[in-house]
Design an enzyme around this catalytic site. Structure first.
Site, short mmCIF file in Angstrom:
data_model
loop_
_atom_site.label_atom_id
_atom_site.label_comp_id
_atom_site.label_asym_id
_atom_site.label_seq_id
_atom_site.Cartn_x
_atom_site.Cartn_y
_atom_site.Cartn_z
N ALA A 63 0.74 -1.16 0.09
CA ALA A 63 -0.09 0.02 0.01
C ALA A 63 0.82 1.19 -0.20
O ALA A 63 2.01 1.24 0.46
CB ALA A 63 -0.75 0.03 1.27
N GLU B 288 -1.51 -9.23 -2.19
CA GLU B 288 -3.05 -9.32 -2.15
C GLU B 288 -3.60 -9.43 -3.47
O GLU B 288 -4.48 -10.14 -4.10
CB GLU B 288 -3.75 -8.58 -1.18
CG GLU B 288 -3.50 -8.71 0.21
CD GLU B 288 -4.23 -7.77 1.36
OE1 GLU B 288 -4.83 -8.09 2.39
OE2 GLU B 288 -4.15 -6.66 0.80
N GLU C 238 1.91 -6.35 6.86
CA GLU C 238 1.26 -5.23 7.66
C GLU C 238 1.34 -5.20 9.18
O GLU C 238 1.39 -4.08 9.80
CB GLU C 238 -0.17 -5.42 7.41
CG GLU C 238 -0.65 -5.19 5.87
CD GLU C 238 -0.31 -6.10 5.05
OE1 GLU C 238 -0.89 -6.10 3.80
OE2 GLU C 238 0.24 -7.35 5.29
#
Length: 698
Positions: free
Chosen positions: A67, A109, A129
């Protein structure tokens, strides 16, 4: 009105296969532009009758590293990552993820949602994460268990550690390792899928690996991480989410994962861990160094002193593949030191954290010697002898004579004056502090200390060396104790004063361990050996003002030969490694309080935390103002990696900002009125708090 989305995905068609190339350097983070570009590219590929399949690949050095953490904590921007994944799963044509570099977090992902995955051998995949205080939020905890089973998925998700391509292939995470050009290999794989008319394979539809999962798997896993993950939120939510994957239909599991994700996102821990992530990278940047300065190459090293520290430092060099000579004038000490090194490596091999070949390779790189002349050609020498100025000056005078021109002369001192040590040489520009933390082969912090005459090249060299040794390096200025130990003085002082005022060692330790420290000050002191601090205090006793409050409790324990765990008693008495409260210690504490006319009282855990932690903040503010630390975040990194400050609190300076500097100042002023000069507020703290600013605000 939202800002226009700038697409960051190039679209091309090669031999009937759409190629979507993510172009968002340096790491192809999943920014809003990337998310929008992927959806647009997939739409185009699905709609084009001439396209039979699609390949998603990263441009530059990596696939998708995760991200865009610059978006963390801000209002989410459409399209969201789950929208991208839904679009992949809705594809009517095969989608192949082509992985190189790292496919981490959201990037992994994306790959998990594709129908197939191929990778080059050097690629890595993972869900890190948890290290940023959150859990995978776009299906990672739901899809990975379906692919490899819940136990293996837990290992990857809770640790946050990536898996290399070879291991990922063994697990079934990727379908093929590509030997040549990645894109050519991915296109060939896609053509095979089309030619064989393979049915589209979605991980979300795979249930065989999770059906009938024993709930005990999760309870046992929670027990296995209980000690390491104490105080954290994200690791526990990772387990909860994977457990949900085994109990709920995929869509319900995805909703439950999202619920846990947003819980973590809203937690102060996430802010603290993101702060630590950026602070670690910022610490490597040294303002003021000339742009053209280049670090010297460290291809060989020498370490002086074969004791615990010297041996551990030598192991660091060997682990990095750097030949190192370990010097000690005593053959007995040298043999003992080399034996301890071999034993440490053997323990790692027995635990499975190191292979026998790696141990053999490391041991061959470490050579013992008793002669200074044997180390003269080393690129760097790290002195790790007795912590006494006279001894160190004598050693550096010898090094000045034998070391080749340009060699870095480093001292592992934890408190002593770098400039005074450098003055014993004719090359002070090559002298610098490299403060390793014990055990040196384990602890990640390297506190480099520049002297007044340390050259830019010398500074750049030890900072680069830290990276080579896989350390987290912080650059400090020269003063008594530098950053870490200078701040620690107030922490230990107040912990000892609290004993005389009404607490006992076990209460102080418990309160600070509940705060998040791995060990309180008294258990830690017993483990390290109380005689070390006693020797330093005796050496500096003549400098202490006679009217200054001083706790003699630790000294009196040492006078009784109670040096801690190694002698079976210190602040505690020991049965094996178990620390047990000791009436002898309590008697010494009560006697000291009585002699000083201190009336003992009940002390709350909250006061213990404030009395021990706020001196870190106050002294940290002085260190920052004096330029001993370059940034407040460097102080945080020092304490996170060198002193066991809880990562989920972000370091003492960040933690104080989260409380509010005005509130911290008010409490310090209250202690100043009661306890006197030790608690005088730092001018920078006063200035920032009264202006309503943080440490970095202009």
């Amino acid at each position: 009105m939202t800002d226009p989305v700038v697409p960051s995905v190039a679209y091309a068609v090669r031999d009937g296969i759409a190629v979507l190339t993510v172009e968002n350097p340096p790491v192809n983070a999943l920014s809003q532009g990337v998310r929008a570009g992927l959806i647009a590219g997939l739409d185009q590929a699905d709609a084009d009758p001439a396209v039979s399949a699609a390949v998603i690949i990263g441009g530059g050095r990596t696939f998708i590293a995760g991200a865009d953490i610059r978006e963390f904590g801000k209002p989410p921007l459409q399209p969201y990552l789950p929208d991208v994944l839904k679009r992949i799963e809705a594809m009517q044509k095969p989608v192949v993820a082509a992985l190189h570099g790292t496919a981490l977090g959201g990037g992994f992902e994306v790959a998990l949602t594709c129908h197939w995955r191929v990778a080059v051998e050097t690629a890595q995949v993972g869900l890190p994460e948890v290290k940023l205080g959150v859990i995978p939020g776009s299906g990672g905890t739901q899809r990975l268990p379906r692919l490899i089973g819940p136990k293996l998925a837990l290992d990857m998700i809770v640790s946050g550690n990536p898996a290399p391509a070879k291991r990922a292939l063994e697990l079934g995470v990727i379908d093929q390792i590509v030997a040549g050009d990645l894109l050519d290999g991915a296109l060939a794989f896609a053509r095979t899928v089309v030619a064989e008319k393979r049915p589209l394979r979605l991980v979300r539809d795979m249930d065989e690996k999770i059906t009938g999962t024993d709930p005990a798997v999760f309870e046992e896993y929670r027990k296995s991480i209980a000690r390491k993950a104490k105080g954290f939120l994200a690791p526990w939510r990772c387990i909860d989410a994977v457990e949900a994957a085994t109990k709920l239909p995929i869509d319900e599991g995805l909703l439950k994962e999202r619920e846990f994700f947003f819980e973590c996102m809203g937690s102060p821990q996430r802010k603290a861990q993101i702060h630590a992530f950026f602070a670690e990278r910022e610490a490597a940047k040294i303002p003021g160094l000339p742009d053209d300065v280049k670090p010297k190459k460290i291809a060989s090293a020498a370490v002086l002193g074969a004791g615990t520290m010297g041996g551990g430092i030598a192991m660091n060099f060997a682990n990095a593949g750097i030949p190192v000579k370990l010097l000690d004038v005593s053959q007995e000490a040298l043999s003992r030191g080399l034996g301890v090194i071999e034993k440490n490596y053997a323990t790692s091999v027995a635990r499975g954290s190191m292979k026998q070949e790696a141990m053999d390779r490391a041991m061959k790189l470490i050579t013992g010697t008793q002669h200074f002349e044997d180390i003269g050609d080393a690129d760097i020498v790290v002195e790790a002898v007795f912590e006494e100025m006279g001894v160190k000056k004598e050693v550096f005078a010898k090094l000045d004579k034998v070391m080749k021109p340009g060699a870095v002369l480093a001292t592992n001192t934890s408190t002593l004056d770098i400039d005074e040590i450098a003055a014993s040489t004719k090359r002070p520009q090559d002298v610098i502090g490299t403060h390793f933390f014990s055990p040196a082969n384990v602890m990640k912090l390297l506190e480099n200390v520049r002297g007044a005459k340390s050259s830019p090249e010398t500074i750049a060299t030890v900072m680069a060396m830290g990276k080579q040794l896989k350390k987290v390096s912080v650059l400090a200025g020269n003063c008594d104790g530098f950053i870490g130990n200078r701040m620690l003085h107030g922490y230990l002082r107040e912990a000892n004063f609290l004993l005389e005022e009404g607490a006992l060692p076990q209460q102080v330790d418990r309160a600070l361990e509940e705060f998040g420290l791995a060990m309180g000050p008294f258990r830690m002191g017993d483990l390290a050996g109380l005689d070390v601090g006693w020797r330093i205090r005796k050496g500096k006793a003549h400098l202490r003002p006679r009217d200054e409050r001083y706790s003699p409790v630790a000294d009196r324990l040492c006078e009784l030969g109670r040096f801690g765990q190694k002698t079976g008693a210190g602040f505690y008495r020991y049965e094996g490694r178990d620390a047990l409260p000791d009436p002898v210690t309590e008697e010494i504490i009560l006697a000291s309080a009585k002699e000083q006319g201190i009336e003992r009282r009940a002390i709350s855990d909250e006061e213990i935390v404030q009395r021990c932690m706020y001196p870190l903040v106050n002294e940290g503010a002085k260190i920052l103002e004096e330029g001993i630390a370059i940034r407040a975040s460097d102080i945080d990194i020092t304490y996170l990696f060198g002193y066991g400050f809880p990562v989920y609190r972000g370091g003492p300076m960040f933690w104080a900002e989260q409380i509010g500097l005005d509130k911290v100042l008010a409490t310090i002023r209250g202690f100043h009125k009661i306890h006197g000069k030790f608690w005088e507020p730092a001018p920078l703290l006063v200035q920032r708090a009264e202006a309503g600013k943080g440490w970095n605000d202009r």
